[in-house]
Design a protein around this motif. Structure first.
Motif, mmCIF file in Angstrom:
data_model
loop_
_atom_site.group_PDB
_atom_site.id
_atom_site.type_symbol
_atom_site.label_atom_id
_atom_site.label_comp_id
_atom_site.label_asym_id
_atom_site.label_seq_id
_atom_site.Cartn_x
_atom_site.Cartn_y
_atom_site.Cartn_z
ATOM 1 N N LEU A 171 39.930 29.561 27.888
ATOM 2 C CA LEU A 171 41.071 29.040 28.628
ATOM 3 C C LEU A 171 40.844 29.244 30.119
ATOM 4 C CD1 LEU A 171 42.388 29.153 25.756
ATOM 5 C CD2 LEU A 171 44.524 29.715 26.926
ATOM 6 N N PRO A 172 41.474 28.425 30.962
ATOM 7 C CA PRO A 172 41.319 28.610 32.404
ATOM 8 C C PRO A 172 41.750 30.013 32.829
ATOM 9 C CG PRO A 172 42.363 26.506 31.925
ATOM 10 C CD PRO A 172 42.300 27.241 30.630
ATOM 11 N N LEU A 173 41.083 30.539 33.856
ATOM 12 C CA LEU A 173 41.410 31.884 34.316
ATOM 13 C C LEU A 173 42.869 31.998 34.752
ATOM 14 C CD1 LEU A 173 38.265 32.961 36.375
ATOM 15 C CD2 LEU A 173 39.088 33.926 34.226
ATOM 16 N N ALA A 174 43.399 30.929 35.347
ATOM 17 C CA ALA A 174 44.795 30.967 35.778
ATOM 18 C C ALA A 174 45.724 31.181 34.587
ATOM 19 C CB ALA A 174 45.151 29.679 36.511
ATOM 20 N N VAL A 175 45.375 30.579 33.447
ATOM 21 C CA VAL A 175 46.213 30.700 32.254
ATOM 22 C C VAL A 175 46.037 32.073 31.617
ATOM 23 C CG1 VAL A 175 46.652 29.796 29.939
ATOM 24 C CG2 VAL A 175 46.180 28.225 31.831
ATOM 25 N N SER A 176 44.785 32.468 31.363
ATOM 26 C CA SER A 176 44.538 33.748 30.703
ATOM 27 C C SER A 176 45.002 34.917 31.569
ATOM 28 C CB SER A 176 43.053 33.899 30.357
ATOM 29 O OG SER A 176 42.238 33.723 31.499
ATOM 30 N N GLY A 177 44.739 34.834 32.876
ATOM 31 C CA GLY A 177 45.176 35.897 33.771
ATOM 32 C C GLY A 177 46.684 35.952 33.908
ATOM 33 N N GLY A 178 47.307 34.768 34.032
ATOM 34 C CA GLY A 178 48.761 34.725 34.162
ATOM 35 C C GLY A 178 49.472 35.246 32.930
ATOM 36 N N LEU A 179 49.004 34.851 31.747
ATOM 37 C CA LEU A 179 49.633 35.310 30.516
ATOM 38 C C LEU A 179 49.368 36.796 30.275
ATOM 39 C CD1 LEU A 179 49.007 32.256 28.149
ATOM 40 C CD2 LEU A 179 51.139 32.959 29.265
#
Length: 205
Positions: A171-179
């Motif tokens: 998954l994109p880093l923005a998604v994995s990091g945000g979640l």
């Protein structure tokens, strides 16, 4: 620098800043001087990342980029100049929660980027997120966060695990990091607001 890497760098500095502020707030509670404010802020801000880098045999991040220390000192000066009055203890709790949630993902990300296996990367995320707070409490002569029934390590573990799992699914880093951040912060917020705890050992008294 690509937008995602820029966002992660900003998140990294933000985590250092809020952790540094939590260290300075602990110094404020004990009415220390400005030098101690800076020391508490620096040790709290970079302590977890330092331990992580030493364990994974990576260059200690703030040695080559001393601007991290500058951010910690700036946070300490801000706390010194602004003061927080009666709300200081609550600000300490919430700034620590923000730093812990951000660092759970940031620490795990650095470990995975250096080829650390997933389980070990989760542990590195937990250490990055919690060790600075442990040092802060020891220096401030306060009960360690590890000795409280209130959830602290558990949210960091959840956030790091969510990040590593989602990152492993590409998954994109923005998604994995945000979640990962939201998972850690939500559970820690519940612990602060509602007193969530893990069950204690049901042994004999």
């Amino acid at each position: 620098m690509p937008p995602i890497e820029t966002a992660l760098t900003v998140l990294d500095y933000a985590a250092v800043a809020v952790f540094g502020a939590s260290g300075a707030l602990a110094a404020a509670r004990a009415k220390h001087d400005i030098i101690t404010f800076g020391f508490f802020a620096a040790v709290t801000g970079v302590g977890g990342g330092t331990l992580r880098d030493l364990l994974i045999d990576a260059p200690v991040f703030w040695v080559a980029r001393p601007q991290y220390i500058v951010v910690c000192v700036a946070a300490a000066v801000a706390v010194w100049m602004l003061g927080w009055g009666r709300s200081r203890d609550r600000l300490l709790l919430w700034s620590d929660a923000l730093g812990m949630a951000a660092y759970a993902s940031v620490g795990a990300l650095k470990a995975t980027s250096l080829g650390v296996p997933p389980v070990s990367a989760v542990i590195m995320g937990v250490l990055t997120a919690t060790f600075g707070g442990v040092i802060r409490d020891v220096l401030a002569n306060q009960p360690s966060v590890l000795l409280r029934r209130e959830l602290y390590v558990t949210p960091a573990l959840l956030g790091a695990a969510v990040f590593v799992g989602l990152h492993g699914m590409s998954l994109p880093l923005a998604v994995s990091g945000g979640l990962g951040f939201l998972a850690a912060f939500s559970v820690r917020a519940g612990a602060i607001l509602f007193g969530w705890q893990m069950p204690g050992f049901p042994g004999r008294a």
